[in-house]
Design an enzyme around this catalytic site. Structure first.
Site, PDB file in Angstrom:
ATOM      1  N   TYR A   1       0.830  -1.207   0.000  1.00 42.54           N
ATOM      2  CA  TYR A   1       0.000   0.000   0.000  1.00 42.54           C
ATOM      3  C   TYR A   1       0.865   1.258   0.000  1.00 42.54           C
ATOM      4  O   TYR A   1       1.557   1.557   0.970  1.00 42.54           O
ATOM      5  CB  TYR A   1      -0.956   0.014   1.205  1.00 42.54           C
ATOM      6  CG  TYR A   1      -1.928  -1.164   1.247  1.00 42.54           C
ATOM      7  CD1 TYR A   1      -2.182  -1.925   0.106  1.00 42.54           C
ATOM      8  CD2 TYR A   1      -2.585  -1.513   2.413  1.00 42.54           C
ATOM      9  CE1 TYR A   1      -3.055  -3.015   0.149  1.00 42.54           C
ATOM     10  CE2 TYR A   1      -3.461  -2.584   2.462  1.00 42.54           C
ATOM     11  CZ  TYR A   1      -3.682  -3.333   1.318  1.00 42.54           C
ATOM     12  OH  TYR A   1      -4.546  -4.404   1.348  1.00 42.54           O
TER      13      TYR A   1
ATOM     14  N   LEU B   1     -17.354  -2.630   1.687  1.00 42.56           N
ATOM     15  CA  LEU B   1     -18.273  -1.574   1.228  1.00 42.56           C
ATOM     16  C   LEU B   1     -18.256  -1.458  -0.295  1.00 42.56           C
ATOM     17  O   LEU B   1     -18.738  -0.461  -0.847  1.00 42.56           O
ATOM     18  CB  LEU B   1     -17.856  -0.225   1.835  1.00 42.56           C
ATOM     19  CG  LEU B   1     -17.931  -0.138   3.365  1.00 42.56           C
ATOM     20  CD1 LEU B   1     -17.212   1.106   3.869  1.00 42.56           C
ATOM     21  CD2 LEU B   1     -19.387  -0.129   3.817  1.00 42.56           C
TER      22      LEU B   1
ATOM     23  N   ILE C   1     -13.099  -5.558   7.362  1.00 43.67           N
ATOM     24  CA  ILE C   1     -12.112  -4.485   7.537  1.00 43.67           C
ATOM     25  C   ILE C   1     -12.342  -3.301   6.588  1.00 43.67           C
ATOM     26  O   ILE C   1     -11.509  -3.021   5.719  1.00 43.67           O
ATOM     27  CB  ILE C   1     -10.671  -5.031   7.392  1.00 43.67           C
ATOM     28  CG1 ILE C   1     -10.515  -5.873   6.109  1.00 43.67           C
ATOM     29  CG2 ILE C   1     -10.268  -5.847   8.609  1.00 43.67           C
ATOM     30  CD1 ILE C   1      -9.049  -6.136   5.729  1.00 43.67           C
TER      31      ILE C   1
ATOM     32  N   LYS D   1     -12.312   0.418   5.128  1.00 45.06           N
ATOM     33  CA  LYS D   1     -11.372   1.525   5.277  1.00 45.06           C
ATOM     34  C   LYS D   1     -12.169   2.820   5.387  1.00 45.06           C
ATOM     35  O   LYS D   1     -13.058   3.095   4.575  1.00 45.06           O
ATOM     36  CB  LYS D   1     -10.434   1.571   4.063  1.00 45.06           C
ATOM     37  CG  LYS D   1      -9.504   2.761   4.052  1.00 45.06           C
ATOM     38  CD  LYS D   1      -9.898   3.751   2.990  1.00 45.06           C
ATOM     39  CE  LYS D   1      -8.971   4.941   2.949  1.00 45.06           C
ATOM     40  NZ  LYS D   1      -9.446   5.952   1.966  1.00 45.06           N
TER      41      LYS D   1
ATOM     42  N   ASN E   1     -19.361   3.581  10.590  1.00 42.73           N
ATOM     43  CA  ASN E   1     -19.117   2.156  10.376  1.00 42.73           C
ATOM     44  C   ASN E   1     -19.173   1.356  11.678  1.00 42.73           C
ATOM     45  O   ASN E   1     -19.676   0.231  11.713  1.00 42.73           O
ATOM     46  CB  ASN E   1     -17.760   1.945   9.687  1.00 42.73           C
ATOM     47  CG  ASN E   1     -17.764   2.539   8.283  1.00 42.73           C
ATOM     48  OD1 ASN E   1     -18.829   2.866   7.748  1.00 42.73           O
ATOM     49  ND2 ASN E   1     -16.598   2.709   7.698  1.00 42.73           N
TER      50      ASN E   1
HETATM   51  P1  NAP Z   1     -13.902  -0.558   1.322  1.00 43.80           P
HETATM   52  O1  NAP Z   1     -13.492  -0.632   2.722  1.00 43.80           O
HETATM   53  O2  NAP Z   1     -14.989  -1.416   0.829  1.00 43.80           O
HETATM   54  O3  NAP Z   1     -14.277   0.928   0.930  1.00 43.80           O
HETATM   55  C1  NAP Z   1     -13.470   2.014   1.248  1.00 43.80           C
HETATM   56  C2  NAP Z   1     -14.113   3.246   0.609  1.00 43.80           C
HETATM   57  O4  NAP Z   1     -15.407   3.434   1.192  1.00 43.80           O
HETATM   58  C3  NAP Z   1     -13.335   4.516   0.870  1.00 43.80           C
HETATM   59  O5  NAP Z   1     -13.434   5.294  -0.297  1.00 43.80           O
HETATM   60  C4  NAP Z   1     -14.073   5.174   2.025  1.00 43.80           C
HETATM   61  O6  NAP Z   1     -14.006   6.571   1.968  1.00 43.80           O
HETATM   62  C5  NAP Z   1     -15.495   4.738   1.751  1.00 43.80           C
HETATM   63  N1  NAP Z   1     -16.269   4.665   2.998  1.00 43.80           N
HETATM   64  C6  NAP Z   1     -15.881   4.215   4.208  1.00 43.80           C
HETATM   65  N2  NAP Z   1     -16.877   4.278   5.097  1.00 43.80           N
HETATM   66  C7  NAP Z   1     -17.934   4.796   4.442  1.00 43.80           C
HETATM   67  C8  NAP Z   1     -19.259   5.128   4.816  1.00 43.80           C
HETATM   68  N3  NAP Z   1     -19.688   4.902   6.055  1.00 43.80           N
HETATM   69  N4  NAP Z   1     -20.079   5.683   3.871  1.00 43.80           N
HETATM   70  C9  NAP Z   1     -19.657   5.891   2.624  1.00 43.80           C
HETATM   71  N5  NAP Z   1     -18.407   5.595   2.193  1.00 43.80           N
HETATM   72  C10 NAP Z   1     -17.558   5.055   3.097  1.00 43.80           C
HETATM   73  O7  NAP Z   1     -12.664  -0.839   0.335  1.00 43.80           O
HETATM   74  P2  NAP Z   1     -11.125  -1.184   0.495  1.00 43.80           P
HETATM   75  O8  NAP Z   1     -10.356  -0.069   1.078  1.00 43.80           O
HETATM   76  O9  NAP Z   1     -10.702  -1.724  -0.825  1.00 43.80           O
HETATM   77  O10 NAP Z   1     -11.098  -2.449   1.479  1.00 43.80           O
HETATM   78  C11 NAP Z   1     -10.914  -2.329   2.868  1.00 43.80           C
HETATM   79  C12 NAP Z   1      -9.520  -2.766   3.273  1.00 43.80           C
HETATM   80  O11 NAP Z   1      -9.281  -4.128   2.926  1.00 43.80           O
HETATM   81  C13 NAP Z   1      -8.391  -2.032   2.545  1.00 43.80           C
HETATM   82  O12 NAP Z   1      -8.236  -0.708   3.008  1.00 43.80           O
HETATM   83  C14 NAP Z   1      -7.240  -2.947   2.813  1.00 43.80           C
HETATM   84  O13 NAP Z   1      -6.751  -2.785   4.139  1.00 43.80           O
HETATM   85  C15 NAP Z   1      -7.900  -4.317   2.630  1.00 43.80           C
HETATM   86  N6  NAP Z   1      -7.789  -4.861   1.258  1.00 43.80           N
HETATM   87  C16 NAP Z   1      -7.105  -6.033   1.096  1.00 43.80           C
HETATM   88  C17 NAP Z   1      -6.959  -6.574  -0.165  1.00 43.80           C
HETATM   89  C18 NAP Z   1      -6.199  -7.867  -0.333  1.00 43.80           C
HETATM   90  O14 NAP Z   1      -5.885  -8.249  -1.466  1.00 43.80           O
HETATM   91  N7  NAP Z   1      -5.897  -8.545   0.739  1.00 43.80           N
HETATM   92  C19 NAP Z   1      -7.514  -5.942  -1.297  1.00 43.80           C
HETATM   93  C20 NAP Z   1      -8.247  -4.763  -1.096  1.00 43.80           C
HETATM   94  C21 NAP Z   1      -8.375  -4.241   0.184  1.00 43.80           C
HETATM   95  P3  NAP Z   1     -13.117   7.434   3.004  1.00 43.80           P
HETATM   96  O15 NAP Z   1     -11.773   6.836   3.002  1.00 43.80           O
HETATM   97  O16 NAP Z   1     -13.229   8.793   2.474  1.00 43.80           O
HETATM   98  O17 NAP Z   1     -13.760   7.281   4.362  1.00 43.80           O
END
Ligand code: NAP
Length: 281
Positions: free
Chosen positions: A53, A192, A237, A239, A249
């Site tokens: 990241y 999300l 998890i 973000k 959240n």
């Molecule tokens: P996510 O958690 O599904 O979505 C994050 C997005 O949603 C951000 O743009 C955030 O905006 C927004 N958000 C958060 N809370 C919200 C709410 N209450 N209302 C509206 N929008 C909201 O996506 P992700 O970051 O891809 O996945 C989460 C975590 O999983 C990652 O950060 C990472 O640590 C991990 N991950 C792992 C892998 C893997 O291959 N192992 C792949 C992808 C992700 P703001 O930031 O502006 O709050």
């Protein structure tokens, strides 16, 4: 607070904090740190990061956020498959620990399966565990057959981090149940739908209106999260780069979806009736 339990008996809240794309902009940096710190204040201990990241920027920001309070955190990081040779895994872990400003990780994951033989990476993970540099090890983006192969080599895997949300629910067919039976915690990433179209699906708004939180009616994001953690022993998890999203959240932990809610969601986001290959981002 709803908890998940690792095979060694340690329990953590079922909601953790993701950190992909944090630390990338100086403008949002202070708020991102404040968001992680508020999560810790409110009892969310799991922080998920990875060497990938922002090429270490996320780990550095997390390190800053947890300074002086390492004992309140369950820290997860990941080694890239291209670094996952025996020596490469050891040096990646050392570099992650340095960026995070800590002497150990609570969980260290192979980010996805690459060209290095699994046995070689496992030897390195076990060595890191023996040295006390990581407390547990696991994998990410491993489908059912990969998990079977892994188990045949070593049965100590603590977690499998996978894409799981209403739009990507193929793992409901077998992988989630399989891992649960093997006492492996499933970690739902992008719960999300990365804050995209999923949160605008009208069915989420309809269900949200029927649930009250202490701050008023629930939101689509809370329903999407509550849906992931309806499974026992599933660690979700999301973000949140802002305290506003973080607070929103966390309230998902107290939402219990009814069987009518779940049926409505199934009608809209069809559950798998056969094996689908594991999706990944
Ligand atoms: P996510 O958690 O599904 O979505 C994050 C997005 O949603 C951000 O743009 C955030 O905006 C927004 N958000 C958060 N809370 C919200 C709410 N209450 N209302 C509206 N929008 C909201 O996506 P992700 O970051 O891809 O996945 C989460 C975590 O999983 C990652 O950060 C990472 O640590 C991990 N991950 C792992 C892998 C893997 O291959 N192992 C792949 C992808 C992700 P703001 O930031 O502006 O709050």
């Amino acid at each position: 607070m709803k908890q998940v339990v690792f095979r060694d008996g340690l329990s953590v809240p079922a909601l953790g904090m993701g950190s992909w794309n944090i630390g990338d902009s100086v403008v949002s940096r202070a708020e991102e740190i404040a968001s992680l710190q508020e999560g810790l204040d409110l009892g969310l201990s799991v922080i998920d990061t990875a060497e990938m990241y922002g090429s270490g920027r996320s780990e550095r920001l997390v390190g800053e956020a947890i300074r002086g309070r390492r004992d309140q955190v369950f820290l997860v990081s990941k080694v890239l498959p291209s670094n996952a040779t025996y020596e490469g895994t050891l040096s990646s872990c050392t570099a992650s620990l340095e960026r995070l400003g800590t002497d150990h990780l609570d969980l260290y994951l192979l980010h996805w399966r690459g060209g290095v033989p699994l046995e070689e990476t496992l030897d390195a993970l076990v060595h890191l565990q023996d040295q006390g540099l990581i407390r547990r090890w696991g994998v990410s983006n491993f489908d059912t057959e990969d998990m079977e192969e892994l188990d045949s080599l070593n049965e100590d895997c603590a977690a499998n981090q996978i894409l799981y949300n209403l739009e990507a629910r193929g793992v409901d067919h077998d992988l989630l149940a399989r891992d649960r039976q093997a006492q492996i915690v499933s970690m739902a990433y992008s719960p999300l739908g990365q804050g995209g179209a999923l949160l605008h699906e009208p069915v989420l708004a309809t269900i949200a209106r029927a649930h009250e939180t202490k701050n008023g009616p629930a939101t689509p994001a809370q329903i999407a999260l509550a849906w992931t953690i309806r499974h026992p022993n599933l660690l979700s998890i999301p973000k949140a780069g802002s305290r506003r999203h973080l607070r929103e959240n966390i309230a998902a932990l107290s939402i219990e979806l009814t069987s009518e809610d779940l049926a409505q969601l199934d009608a809209h986001f069809t559950p798998p009736d056969e094996k689908r290959p594991l999706e990944m981002i």
